[in-house]
Scaffold this motif. Sequence first.
Motif, mmCIF file in Angstrom:
data_model
loop_
_atom_site.group_PDB
_atom_site.id
_atom_site.type_symbol
_atom_site.label_atom_id
_atom_site.label_comp_id
_atom_site.label_asym_id
_atom_site.label_seq_id
_atom_site.Cartn_x
_atom_site.Cartn_y
_atom_site.Cartn_z
ATOM 1 N N LEU A 99 -44.470 -54.817 -55.857
ATOM 2 C CA LEU A 99 -45.325 -55.039 -54.686
ATOM 3 C C LEU A 99 -46.004 -56.382 -54.854
ATOM 4 C CD1 LEU A 99 -46.925 -51.492 -54.475
ATOM 5 C CD2 LEU A 99 -45.298 -52.502 -52.850
ATOM 6 N N PRO A 100 -46.311 -57.048 -53.745
ATOM 7 C CA PRO A 100 -46.997 -58.337 -53.888
ATOM 8 C C PRO A 100 -48.436 -58.119 -54.375
ATOM 9 C CG PRO A 100 -46.789 -57.725 -51.563
ATOM 10 C CD PRO A 100 -46.054 -56.689 -52.350
ATOM 11 N N ASN A 101 -48.958 -59.063 -55.144
ATOM 12 C CA ASN A 101 -50.370 -58.948 -55.536
ATOM 13 C C ASN A 101 -51.241 -59.708 -54.532
ATOM 14 O OD1 ASN A 101 -50.321 -61.680 -56.227
ATOM 15 N ND2 ASN A 101 -49.696 -61.199 -58.335
ATOM 16 N N LEU A 102 -52.530 -59.498 -54.655
ATOM 17 C CA LEU A 102 -53.469 -60.039 -53.676
ATOM 18 C C LEU A 102 -53.419 -61.565 -53.614
ATOM 19 C CD1 LEU A 102 -55.385 -58.711 -51.726
ATOM 20 C CD2 LEU A 102 -57.239 -59.124 -53.357
ATOM 21 N N MET A 103 -53.281 -62.177 -54.799
ATOM 22 C CA MET A 103 -53.246 -63.624 -54.815
ATOM 23 C C MET A 103 -52.011 -64.140 -54.071
ATOM 24 S SD MET A 103 -54.476 -65.641 -58.119
ATOM 25 C CE MET A 103 -52.931 -66.178 -58.828
ATOM 26 N N GLY A 104 -50.884 -63.462 -54.316
ATOM 27 C CA GLY A 104 -49.649 -63.834 -53.638
ATOM 28 C C GLY A 104 -49.787 -63.710 -52.134
ATOM 29 N N ILE A 105 -50.397 -62.639 -51.698
ATOM 30 C CA ILE A 105 -50.563 -62.399 -50.259
ATOM 31 C C ILE A 105 -51.434 -63.487 -49.640
ATOM 32 C CG2 ILE A 105 -51.535 -60.812 -48.523
ATOM 33 C CD1 ILE A 105 -50.751 -58.505 -50.478
ATOM 34 N N ARG A 106 -52.531 -63.813 -50.339
ATOM 35 C CA ARG A 106 -53.446 -64.859 -49.827
ATOM 36 C C ARG A 106 -52.739 -66.191 -49.707
ATOM 37 N NH1 ARG A 106 -58.589 -63.536 -53.163
ATOM 38 N NH2 ARG A 106 -59.482 -61.889 -51.903
ATOM 39 N N LYS A 107 -51.985 -66.530 -50.759
ATOM 40 C CA LYS A 107 -51.280 -67.814 -50.780
ATOM 41 C C LYS A 107 -50.246 -67.868 -49.636
ATOM 42 C CE LYS A 107 -48.668 -70.054 -54.123
ATOM 43 N NZ LYS A 107 -47.976 -69.884 -55.401
ATOM 44 N N ALA A 108 -49.509 -66.759 -49.493
ATOM 45 C CA ALA A 108 -48.436 -66.723 -48.490
ATOM 46 C C ALA A 108 -48.990 -66.785 -47.078
ATOM 47 C CB ALA A 108 -47.599 -65.460 -48.681
ATOM 48 N N ALA A 109 -50.186 -66.233 -46.882
ATOM 49 C CA ALA A 109 -50.772 -66.177 -45.544
ATOM 50 C C ALA A 109 -50.975 -67.571 -44.964
ATOM 51 C CB ALA A 109 -52.101 -65.426 -45.598
ATOM 52 N N LYS A 110 -51.201 -68.543 -45.852
ATOM 53 C CA LYS A 110 -51.509 -69.891 -45.377
ATOM 54 C C LYS A 110 -50.266 -70.773 -45.258
ATOM 55 C CE LYS A 110 -55.935 -69.858 -47.785
ATOM 56 N NZ LYS A 110 -55.891 -69.699 -49.234
#
Lengths: 265, 327
Positions: free
Chosen positions: A190-201
């Motif tokens: 599963l993606p981690n929170l940091m990955g999700i934040r980075k990908a969102a931008k």
Amino acid sequence: MKVAVCIKQVPDTEAEIKWDTQKGVLKRDSIDPITNPFDEFAVEEALLTKEKYDCEVYAISMGPERAQDVLRNALALGVNGVYHIMDESLSGSDTFGTAYALAAAIKKIGDVDIVLMGRQSTDGNTGVVPGELAAILGYTPLTYVAKIREIDFQGKKIVVERAIEGGFEVVEGKLPAVVSVIKGINEPRLPNLMGIRKAAKMEIPKWTCDDLGIEKNKVGLSASATKVVEISVPPPKSQGEILKGELDEIAEALASKLLDLKIIK
Amino acid sequence: MGDVWVYIEHREGITSPLSFELLGIGKKLAQERGGKVCAFVIGENIDSIVKDAFAYGAEKVYSVTDPTFKTFRSDLFSKAACGLVEKYGPDVILFRSTTQGTDLSSSMAGKLNVGLCADAINIYHENNVLKMVRAAFGGRFNVTVANERAVPKLVTVRPKAFEMPEKKEGQEGELVKETISVPESDALTKILDFVKSAVTVNLVEADIIVSGGRGVGKPEGFALLKELADLVGGAVGASRAAVDSGWIPYEHQVGQTGKTVKPKLYIACGISGAIQHLAGMRTSDCIVAINKDPDAPIFKIATFGIVGDLYQVIPKLIEKFKAKLGK
């Protein structure tokens, strides 16, 4: 050393499904979309390959605007880059049109050694795009892969185990290859929170038919040789029979009924 | 023109009767267009397969033999098959939607630049247009696909969707032997080994499947299901819940992320009937559901249902079958 992974956004199987009966295509905007379950294994296998062989991984998806969600998810998981194939004229493409467009994108990425994808999608359920894609690209087709044993990027070779009827076939294939994977090849992370934040931008690059040099007469609804002409709900099975009574009677009755069908010999 | 070709699959010369099943529907489709039903076989030692193809009703058989075609490899077989197609121009080509049928048909579709209809459950001509019905979204919808212009029209067909054709020993027809050889150096793949599965019965080919779900509750429960399956000559299947719990290996899984099966008899034990499971088995001819929960969705599609504990019902059922079958 490059790996491309093809992912498809599909409607959640549990969701209510709506069809555009005029065009005979899905009204995809009405459905909760998810990443095709088989493609999650393909993405994980791409990430494992990246970690083991230090190669680059690019994810590709073809679909409408919202298909970028599955690519953003892949970015969050750690792929190097993503490409979104999006063009109105691709809408309604059959399997050949889809494989043709994916092939154009893989050529544009350039020097791809391995294309990973799920063995089939859970909406179309055809399972023929991997084989068609390999044939169009002239790559080695390696389907129903349950395990990648070894990749030799320099020697341009790969050894896989394919799950076919009756057993596992161990095959050595030349690279480049199209590898379609089955459930159980790995445990998708599963993606981690940091990955999700980075990908969102991150910006998701889009490729149109013109960007890919796709001849429009080969793709889309009008070019597809196979067309949906009717959608119907299958007739309901006739009302079944619930056997009632004491256990002994029920078992006796069921055994007799089943033997009457003359299937059990 | 109007010829319908049927691909006869085999593993190093070994077939099962189901390898020939599409000659039945192939014949009907050919007659609708005034063509012939033809089989095509590619391999090394295939004389007996050719004979059987005639026995099952092929009017013509195209055969390609070469040592490089000993084991199925889609890159090589598709070269040979495309060669045949380009020379003889069939109208329709039928394949079973097994791994081999899917591999060969998809490679050919890519090479020949044509579309492909996958996993059809019905096929017919209407006003000379080929129409195929396929199940979509877990069988909740039937989608009819028309193929008006592709040459040839490639179709894969769900195993057991059509009646087996009758076998008439000694029936003969026209044999066309074609020499197509591909040098081994052109092969993209090399088969290193084949590891036979511990599962003795092939789920897709099985006429009877005894399947277990969450309600089985433990790995040992599958021994009981296997006892019933062995007694009635069936294979053991499972739902995703049972596989994910680690009670039985994935190769037994029936459903959306497992195998699609169409046995004559499917006995669902402790399976609630989630839509993903139904997707893989709802076209079975006769469905028996055994479940504690009277509201389980599986009962909606069951031919016969028993509301009860499978650990009581199955031993009793085994006892009754043993008595009736004299085993």
